[in-house]
Write an enzyme that holds these catalytic residues in place. Structure first.
Site, PDB file in Angstrom:
ATOM      1  N   HIS A 348     -24.664  43.504  85.906  1.00 45.52           N
ATOM      2  CA  HIS A 348     -25.262  44.761  85.449  1.00 45.52           C
ATOM      3  C   HIS A 348     -24.259  45.840  85.104  1.00 45.52           C
ATOM      4  O   HIS A 348     -24.654  46.938  84.720  1.00 45.52           O
ATOM      5  CB  HIS A 348     -26.216  45.318  86.509  1.00 45.52           C
ATOM      6  CG  HIS A 348     -27.528  44.610  86.568  1.00 45.52           C
ATOM      7  ND1 HIS A 348     -28.602  44.959  85.778  1.00 45.52           N
ATOM      8  CD2 HIS A 348     -27.943  43.557  87.298  1.00 45.52           C
ATOM      9  CE1 HIS A 348     -29.614  44.149  86.039  1.00 45.52           C
ATOM     10  NE2 HIS A 348     -29.234  43.294  86.956  1.00 45.52           N
ATOM     11  N   LYS A 539     -33.549  60.138  83.737  1.00 45.57           N
ATOM     12  CA  LYS A 539     -32.837  58.968  84.238  1.00 45.57           C
ATOM     13  C   LYS A 539     -31.938  59.446  85.364  1.00 45.57           C
ATOM     14  O   LYS A 539     -31.840  60.651  85.609  1.00 45.57           O
ATOM     15  CB  LYS A 539     -31.996  58.315  83.138  1.00 45.57           C
ATOM     16  CG  LYS A 539     -31.146  59.324  82.322  1.00 45.57           C
ATOM     17  CD  LYS A 539     -30.345  58.658  81.225  1.00 45.57           C
ATOM     18  CE  LYS A 539     -31.148  58.286  80.011  1.00 45.57           C
ATOM     19  NZ  LYS A 539     -31.081  56.863  79.675  1.00 45.57           N
ATOM     20  N   ARG A 540     -31.278  58.520  86.095  1.00 45.33           N
ATOM     21  CA  ARG A 540     -30.336  58.948  87.107  1.00 45.33           C
ATOM     22  C   ARG A 540     -29.311  59.902  86.494  1.00 45.33           C
ATOM     23  O   ARG A 540     -28.942  59.772  85.320  1.00 45.33           O
ATOM     24  CB  ARG A 540     -29.606  57.725  87.695  1.00 45.33           C
ATOM     25  CG  ARG A 540     -30.461  56.921  88.648  1.00 45.33           C
ATOM     26  CD  ARG A 540     -30.863  57.712  89.868  1.00 45.33           C
ATOM     27  NE  ARG A 540     -29.740  57.895  90.755  1.00 45.33           N
ATOM     28  CZ  ARG A 540     -29.655  57.441  92.002  1.00 45.33           C
ATOM     29  NH1 ARG A 540     -30.673  56.757  92.512  1.00 45.33           N
ATOM     30  NH2 ARG A 540     -28.604  57.656  92.747  1.00 45.33           N
ATOM     31  N   LYS A 545     -23.970  58.913  81.662  1.00 48.19           N
ATOM     32  CA  LYS A 545     -25.238  59.081  80.946  1.00 48.19           C
ATOM     33  C   LYS A 545     -25.254  60.409  80.167  1.00 48.19           C
ATOM     34  O   LYS A 545     -26.105  60.639  79.324  1.00 48.19           O
ATOM     35  CB  LYS A 545     -26.415  59.005  81.901  1.00 48.19           C
ATOM     36  CG  LYS A 545     -26.632  57.583  82.468  1.00 48.19           C
ATOM     37  CD  LYS A 545     -27.797  57.546  83.437  1.00 48.19           C
ATOM     38  CE  LYS A 545     -28.048  56.175  84.065  1.00 48.19           C
ATOM     39  NZ  LYS A 545     -28.835  55.260  83.209  1.00 48.19           N
ATOM     40  N   THR A 647     -33.282  50.672  80.031  1.00 46.96           N
ATOM     41  CA  THR A 647     -34.652  50.237  79.782  1.00 46.96           C
ATOM     42  C   THR A 647     -35.521  51.455  79.498  1.00 46.96           C
ATOM     43  O   THR A 647     -36.571  51.328  78.866  1.00 46.96           O
ATOM     44  CB  THR A 647     -35.237  49.471  80.999  1.00 46.96           C
ATOM     45  OG1 THR A 647     -34.981  50.229  82.190  1.00 46.96           O
ATOM     46  CG2 THR A 647     -34.629  48.086  81.115  1.00 46.96           C
ATOM     47  N   LYS A 651     -38.875  52.088  76.840  1.00 46.30           N
ATOM     48  CA  LYS A 651     -40.169  52.676  77.209  1.00 46.30           C
ATOM     49  C   LYS A 651     -40.541  53.807  76.244  1.00 46.30           C
ATOM     50  O   LYS A 651     -41.683  53.915  75.803  1.00 46.30           O
ATOM     51  CB  LYS A 651     -40.122  53.235  78.632  1.00 46.30           C
ATOM     52  CG  LYS A 651     -39.813  52.213  79.712  1.00 46.30           C
ATOM     53  CD  LYS A 651     -39.535  52.924  81.051  1.00 46.30           C
ATOM     54  CE  LYS A 651     -38.851  52.010  82.050  1.00 46.30           C
ATOM     55  NZ  LYS A 651     -38.251  52.751  83.186  1.00 46.30           N
TER      56      LYS A 651
HETATM   57  C1  LIG Z   1     -36.979  52.917  83.525  1.00 47.03           C
HETATM   58  C2  LIG Z   1     -36.566  53.686  84.713  1.00 47.03           C
HETATM   59  C3  LIG Z   1     -35.207  53.875  84.986  1.00 47.03           C
HETATM   60  C4  LIG Z   1     -34.119  53.375  84.071  1.00 47.03           C
HETATM   61  O1  LIG Z   1     -33.905  54.335  83.055  1.00 47.03           O
HETATM   62  P1  LIG Z   1     -32.609  54.337  82.138  1.00 47.03           P
HETATM   63  O2  LIG Z   1     -32.879  55.423  81.168  1.00 47.03           O
HETATM   64  O3  LIG Z   1     -32.548  52.993  81.485  1.00 47.03           O
HETATM   65  O4  LIG Z   1     -31.452  54.613  83.013  1.00 47.03           O
HETATM   66  C5  LIG Z   1     -34.863  54.595  86.102  1.00 47.03           C
HETATM   67  N1  LIG Z   1     -35.799  55.111  86.922  1.00 47.03           N
HETATM   68  C6  LIG Z   1     -37.112  54.964  86.683  1.00 47.03           C
HETATM   69  C7  LIG Z   1     -38.087  55.577  87.616  1.00 47.03           C
HETATM   70  C8  LIG Z   1     -37.543  54.241  85.578  1.00 47.03           C
HETATM   71  O5  LIG Z   1     -38.855  54.096  85.354  1.00 47.03           O
END
Ligand SMILES: *Cc1c(COP(=O)(O)O)cnc(C)c1O
Length: 804
Positions: A348, A539-540, A545, A647, A651
């Site tokens: 990862h 996101k985190r 990022k 991911t 979405k």
């Molecule tokens: C999808 C998701 C992530 C991953 O998000 P990235 O933008 O790919 O880092 C992290 N936390 C939650 C709650 C998510 O639903």
């Protein structure tokens, strides 16, 4: 259904209607639904046993599941039935749905991937079990006080968990420490017997995971740690009431908390204990199951595939060797063949510092027999390397399971790679970089082992359940088959130019935005213009990022608006959410900056509606389910080469947001699928980032050439947004000027310009909507069903539904 719910309330919850509150109704409803789940579960298990089918074991230290009620109802097709039943009982479905706490047994993308994959494995009728730890405390609850993140323990089990089955009868002994005895048997073969000094009990808890249309049900089996002797009665009776329980506290600490770290290893003994605990329990469990059906361990690889989600479970490779060789007397080479044929490993991250390593002395103390096995495997492996690459010392050094250069440490990435027959990356770019960087030498040694499996998301949760309006629209357009076949999303493309379809698409988005605006008002008290462009980064919080890049651009836009307040600006709302690892000070400072900037901007009357900034606290799956369907613009702006896949990006696009992003992770493949007219790509490529880093990461030259950036940096540096503490961001800005590892300055101008293109397109609603439709239409590939089908055929060798 109404009767079942009432019965559950009466007998299981132990309440009568007049005394029941929403929590009670939630539990009663979940239990009634669980009964329907169980029927399918037993059918699935029975069929797997009867057919002697191969099983998949997905081992992951994280499962970021979220809520299950709506997911289970939708997959069972019981949504309307349950809503109707609750209506008759005078209970508000949405209110009880929101009582359910989020199961947040994960930090971010990696854990959410595991949850999506579990759901897809059930939907594709793959006999599978997810293995993990039943943390008492999931990911911390984030409270923002005065702009500063504070962490509070999350108590997801406070009200019990109606989905779970406690299995006290399924428990295993897990050893730690002690020593290894050598015994010679009659054939003068040496046997190794590990005598652990300490033992902990692993107890199983199952959560059934229902597939689409209730087709198949698998279990998520989570391990909880118990002391073998919960109380020392002698000590207790002598009055040492605390000491009598100390062993119990030590044992149970293993499953107390999820490590709140993302990307970097915690590097602590407890973490290694967690990893071994869950790997060892899972292996004992799956071997017991295998032996029951097939009598011999020698066929394990034919009947079981184990997927390692990152290096966290990779000690399982060594544990399986130990069990086969020491407990089952399998000859070493045969044991190694079985092991390798059983395991696959998903990588990862490319960050070398995030690949776990354990100090040799810690391993020797905690897992002495495993350390011996690692030494022996390493010896034989390096011998092979020597023969293949004679005299190549550098090769030996980089492939060795033990790193001798940073104090002696066991490299779990190397253990996982060596012990697996297939190793996959999570996007095309990431896999390519794996071959070129972290696993360059392993790839030379085993050229066929690395392969790509681009991540995916389950459309059930991330579209059908979270965005029913858009789901209805695509079903009306393409037909209900789209719900069962993600390739049919492509059929939406022709509708992109259809004015009436565009209208409907936009109306759904508008409804979702109104719902989000309401939530923002409730949670942070900011009133949003629901017709503004909703520009979202959730996101985190991490430097790679680049939330910082987004915040700096926000300030630049603020400056531009103030300079010409009467221009006709396209109103924009910048929405942020995300948690920072508790020890990651710079990430926490970025959260504070977002709040400082928001305070200044939101209270500036000259802006009127043109710009608003909000930070929503406590980002989790349930919040994502509300925010993502309401987004117009998705921020996927990581430093190229650093986001393995992402991911979140998928979405958003699935829900009709346009992406502004770098050529990083799966963004590259999204670009291929939606076309460059429908995504806003900017910035340095991974190769350019590499090249620039080799040259210099001093960005002062760049900054000198950009008036806009210059002005932004100076404002932050001088404390314009932090008058209470003018020096607060000096270090942060200094890093951007002189040590710009994440290329914030280097990418700023390109990003700023691309954002102006975004604004220009937003001004042409028909063009924007056309692109939005094409984004939804282009996302079929990113279904986790597609990912799991690839895992099933290329790695696991198991059939998927529809089975022929
Ligand atoms: C999808 C998701 C992530 C991953 O998000 P990235 O933008 O790919 O880092 C992290 N936390 C939650 C709650 C998510 O639903």
């Amino acid at each position: 259904m109404r009767d079942s719910i009432e019965q559950k309330l009466y007998y299981q919850v132990g309440k009568i209607r007049i005394a029941a509150n929403n929590r009670d109704w939630y539990v009663a409803t979940a239990l009634a639904v669980r009964d329907r789940v169980v029927d399918g579960w037993h059918r699935s298990t029975d069929s797997t046993y009867t057919h002697g089918a191969k099983r998949v074991y997905y081992m992951s230290l994280e499962f970021l599941i979220g809520r299950l009620l709506r997911d289970n109802l939708a997959n069972l097709g019981l949504n309307d039935v349950v809503k109707g039943a609750l209506d008759q009982l005078g209970v508000d479905f949405d209110a009880i749905r929101q009582i359910e706490p989020d199961a947040a047994l994960g930090n971010g993308g990696l854990g959410r991937l595991a949850a999506c994959y579990l759901e897809s494995m059930s939907s594709l009728a793959i006999p599978a079990i997810g293995y993990g730890i039943r943390y008492e405390r999931g990911l911390f609850r984030q409270i923002v006080k005065n702009g500063f993140q504070q962490e509070y323990p999350e108590d997801w089990l406070e009200l019990g968990n109606p989905w779970q089955f406690e299995r006290p009868e399924i428990s295993y002994n897990i050893g730690f420490g002690g020593e290894v005895a050598m015994v010679s048997d009659s054939d003068s073969e040496t046997q190794h017997v590990w005598h652990p000094a300490e033992r902990v009990e692993a107890v199983a808890y199952d959560i059934p995971i229902v597939g689409w249309r209730g087709r198949h049900v698998n279990a998520l089996r989570l391990w909880s740690a118990r002391a073998v002797d919960p109380i020392r009665l002698d000590a207790f009776n002598q009055g040492d009431h605390v000491g009598a329980l100390s062993e119990r506290a030590r044992a149970e600490s293993i499953s107390q908390v999820l490590y709140p770290s993302d990307e970097t290893p915690a590097g602590q003994e407890l973490r290694l204990r967690q990893e071994y605990f869950f790997a060892a329990a899972s292996l004992q469990d799956l071997l017991r199951r295998h032996l029951k059906s097939f009598k011999t361990v020698e066929t394990l690889h034919e009947k079981a595939a184990i997927q390692l989600n990152d290096t966290h479970p990779s000690i399982a490779v060594i544990e399986l060797m130990r069990i086969l060789v020491d407990d089952h007397n399998v000859p070493w080479q045969q044991a190694w063949d079985i092991t390798r044929e059983t395991f696959c490993y998903t990588n990862h991250t490319l960050l070398p510092e995030a690949l776990e390593t354990w100090p040799v002395p810690l391993m020797e103390r905690l897992l002495p027999r495993h350390m011996q096995i690692i030494y022996l495997l390493n010896l034989m492996f390096l011998d092979e390397v020597k023969q293949r690459f004679p005299g190549d010392v550098a090769m030996m050094t980089s492939l060795s399971l033990v790193d001798e250069t940073h104090g002696r440490r066991v490299r779990m990435g190397n253990v996982a790679f060596l012990g697996s027959h297939k190793v996959n990356g999570v996007s095309a770019l990431h896999t390519d970089l794996m071959r070129k960087t972290v696993f360059h030498d392993f790839n030379a040694m085993y050229p066929d082992r690395i392969n790509n499996k681009t991540n995916g998301i389950t459309f059930r949760r991330w579209l059908y359940q979270s965005n029913p309006g858009l789901t209805q629209l695509v079903v009306d357009a393409v037909g209900p088959e789209i719900l069962d076949d993600e390739t049919l999303f492509a059929k939406l493309a022709p509708f992109a130019d259809d004015a009436s379809f565009q209208e409907k698409f936009a109306a759904v988005k508008q409804d979702n935005k109104a719902a989000l605006a309401k939530l923002v008002r409730e949670r942070v008290g900011v009133r949003l213009n629901p017709h503004a462009l909703f520009d979202v980064q959730i996101k985190r919080i991490h430097e790679y990022k680049r939330q910082l890049l987004n915040i700096l651009e926000t300030i630049a836009l603020y400056n531009a608006i103030r300079a010409q307040p009467m221009r006709d600006w396209a109103p924009r709302v910048k929405i942020f959410a995300g948690k920072a690892a508790p020890s990651y000070h710079r990430a926490k400072l970025i959260i504070k900056l977002a709040h400082d900037v928001a305070r200044v901007i939101n209270s500036d009357p000259t802006l009127r509606d043109a710009l608003k900034v909000v930070f929503l606290p406590n980002y989790n799956v349930s919040l994502a389910e509300v925010v993502i369907p309401a987004a117009d613009l998705s921020e996927q702006i990581s430093t190229a080469g650093m986001e393995a896949s992402g991911t979140g990006n998928m979405k958003f696009a699935l829900n009709g947001a346009l992406t502004i992003g770098t050529l990083d992770g799966a963004n590259v493949e999204m670009l291929e699928r939606v076309g460059s007219d429908n995504i806003f790509i900017f910035g340095l490529t991974a190769e350019e980032v590499e090249a620039r880093r080799r040259q210099t990461i001093d960005s002062s030259d760049f900054i000198a050439k950009s008036d806009v950036l210059q002005e932004v940096l100076t404002a932050v540096e001088n404390g314009n947004f932090s008058p209470d503490d003018p020096g607060r961001y000096r270090g942060l800005i200094e890093a951007i000027r002189y040590h710009d590892y994440f290329m914030v300055a280097a990418d700023f101008d390109a990003y700023y310009r691309r954002q102006r293109d975004v604004a220009a397109t937003w001004r042409r609603p028909s063009d924007w909507r056309r692109s939005a439709v094409l984004n939804t239409a282009g996302m079929g590939f990113f279904s986790s069903d597609r990912s799991i089908r690839e895992y099933a055929s290329d790695l696991w060798n198991v059939p998927t539904w529809p089975k022929k």
